[in-house]
Write a protein that holds these residues in place. Structure first.
Motif, PDB file in Angstrom:
ATOM      1  N   HIS A  64       0.832  -1.204   0.000  1.00 53.27           N
ATOM      2  CA  HIS A  64       0.000   0.000   0.000  1.00 53.27           C
ATOM      3  C   HIS A  64       0.871   1.261   0.000  1.00 53.27           C
ATOM      4  O   HIS A  64       0.562   2.234  -0.693  1.00 53.27           O
ATOM      5  N   PHE A  67       2.532   1.762  -3.482  1.00 55.37           N
ATOM      6  CA  PHE A  67       1.558   2.214  -4.478  1.00 55.37           C
ATOM      7  C   PHE A  67       1.206   3.688  -4.288  1.00 55.37           C
ATOM      8  O   PHE A  67       0.897   4.390  -5.255  1.00 55.37           O
ATOM      9  N   ALA A  68       1.266   4.168  -3.041  1.00 55.36           N
ATOM     10  CA  ALA A  68       0.873   5.545  -2.738  1.00 55.36           C
ATOM     11  C   ALA A  68       1.998   6.557  -2.910  1.00 55.36           C
ATOM     12  O   ALA A  68       1.762   7.762  -2.790  1.00 55.36           O
ATOM     13  N   ARG A 117       2.759   1.238 -12.721  1.00 59.39           N
ATOM     14  CA  ARG A 117       1.972   1.224 -11.485  1.00 59.39           C
ATOM     15  C   ARG A 117       1.260  -0.113 -11.288  1.00 59.39           C
ATOM     16  O   ARG A 117       0.119  -0.165 -10.820  1.00 59.39           O
ATOM     17  N   ARG A 195     -11.973   5.742  -9.651  1.00 61.72           N
ATOM     18  CA  ARG A 195     -10.576   5.971 -10.004  1.00 61.72           C
ATOM     19  C   ARG A 195      -9.727   4.835  -9.445  1.00 61.72           C
ATOM     20  O   ARG A 195     -10.144   4.115  -8.539  1.00 61.72           O
ATOM     21  N   GLU A 197      -7.043   4.738  -7.526  1.00 62.16           N
ATOM     22  CA  GLU A 197      -6.746   4.804  -6.096  1.00 62.16           C
ATOM     23  C   GLU A 197      -7.964   4.433  -5.258  1.00 62.16           C
ATOM     24  O   GLU A 197      -7.839   3.824  -4.192  1.00 62.16           O
ATOM     25  N   GLU A 198      -9.154   4.800  -5.733  1.00 66.38           N
ATOM     26  CA  GLU A 198     -10.378   4.469  -5.004  1.00 66.38           C
ATOM     27  C   GLU A 198     -10.642   2.966  -5.032  1.00 66.38           C
ATOM     28  O   GLU A 198     -10.979   2.364  -4.008  1.00 66.38           O
ATOM     29  N   TYR A 200      -8.452   0.462  -5.723  1.00 59.38           N
ATOM     30  CA  TYR A 200      -7.419  -0.264  -4.980  1.00 59.38           C
ATOM     31  C   TYR A 200      -7.548  -0.011  -3.478  1.00 59.38           C
ATOM     32  O   TYR A 200      -7.169  -0.854  -2.663  1.00 59.38           O
ATOM     33  N   GLY A 201      -8.118   1.128  -3.109  1.00 58.84           N
ATOM     34  CA  GLY A 201      -8.241   1.480  -1.703  1.00 58.84           C
ATOM     35  C   GLY A 201      -9.110   0.540  -0.890  1.00 58.84           C
ATOM     36  O   GLY A 201      -8.987   0.486   0.336  1.00 58.84           O
ATOM     37  N   SER A 227     -11.077   0.169 -13.381  1.00 57.88           N
ATOM     38  CA  SER A 227     -10.992   1.526 -12.857  1.00 57.88           C
ATOM     39  C   SER A 227     -11.254   2.472 -14.019  1.00 57.88           C
ATOM     40  O   SER A 227     -11.362   2.048 -15.172  1.00 57.88           O
ATOM     41  N   GLU A 229      -9.155   4.739 -15.056  1.00 54.46           N
ATOM     42  CA  GLU A 229      -7.895   5.305 -15.534  1.00 54.46           C
ATOM     43  C   GLU A 229      -7.223   4.447 -16.599  1.00 54.46           C
ATOM     44  O   GLU A 229      -7.428   3.237 -16.665  1.00 54.46           O
TER      45      GLU A 229
END
Length: 262
Positions: A64, A67-68, A117, A195, A197-198, A200-201, A227, A229
């Motif tokens: 995590h 990835f961030a 990514r 998105r 990030e959302e 994968y979150g 996603s 993107e």
């Protein structure tokens, strides 16, 4: 393992080919420091030892955290980096970047490929690079509640549509996924594709098959979800909910879908 004396003091320089610049492997990112190995010579266990060689406060990063990281971190072009995360040890199928098409192995490790990514599942004996940090780990915040409309993330306010509201087994191309979410009129709200990030979150590595907390997100399918993107005009990002991977696939291929509303 022999410690490189000059590394801790001076931070070895490395050439990042994409920018043709000499950048430092020692990076301050505001909340702490990370150090990236200058070679891909480490198994997952050796990467852990490499990080510990810098001192008692140093450790491997979680998947995590990797990835961030912001895009200006000077990762080496073409390198992949180990996290400390591992998957279930029950003859998991593994494949390139993903959810299983490349054979059988007893345990998988999670690595990050910054160029695209991607979060990849690999044998822990594979030799790639190490990413280390000296700050205490901050676990992802998980604060959900069930509503009539779906599952709400109390931290972001994002609402995920209920699995029962649509056919959870339906698959869509990239364009069809956008059309499907934007055409939804559930509860009088506007919906969209999440998105990257959302999406994968909501991956939770305390759960596998699917890699989400089913109390809040239900029995999601174990394969890829779209996603919003893109990596390129031809490829879009997907998240795999069998073990929690991130990959890119051709936009003409089909994947599952979970829509969100704000």
């Amino acid at each position: 393992m022999k410690r490189l004396k000059s590394f801790a003091a001076d931070c070895w320089p490395i050439i990042v080919l994409r920018f043709s610049l000499i950048l430092s492997l020692c990076v301050s990112i505001g909340w702490g420091e990370i150090r990236l190995s200058p070679s891909e010579h480490y198994t997952q266990e050796q990467a852990q030892e490499y990080c510990r060689s810098f001192g008692s406060s140093w450790r491997q990063m979680s998947i995590h955290e990797l990835f961030a990281l912001p895009s200006n971190i000077p990762f080496v072009e073409g390198f992949s980096y180990w996290s400390y995360n591992r998957g279930p040890s029950d003859n998991t199928e593994i494949g390139t970047g993903s959810e299983g098409d490349g054979g059988i192995i007893a345990m998988v490790g999670y690595s990050f490929f910054p160029k695209e990514r991607n979060i990849t599942l690999s044998p822990p004996t594979k030799k790639i690079a190490a990413a280390c940090t000296d700050i205490p780990e901050i676990k992802p915040s998980r604060n959900y509640r069930l509503r009539v409309e779906g599952t709400e993330d109390n931290s972001s306010g994002l609402l995920w549509h209920s699995l029962d509201a649509t056919d959870k087994r339906a698959k869509f191309t990239f364009d069809q996924a956008h059309e499907k979410c934007e055409s939804l009129t559930l509860h009088g709200r506007a919906w969209r594709v999440p998105r990257l990030e959302e999406l994968y979150g909501i991956v939770d590595y305390e759960h596998f098959r699917p890699s989400v907390d089913m109390r809040y997100f239900g029995a999601m399918m174990h394969r890829y979800y779209w996603s919003s993107e893109s990596l390129s005009s031809a490829e879009g990002y997907v998240v795999g909910f069998k073990l929690g991977s991130v990959a890119t696939v051709n936009k003409g291929e089909t994947a599952y879908l979970r829509c969100v509303s704000e």
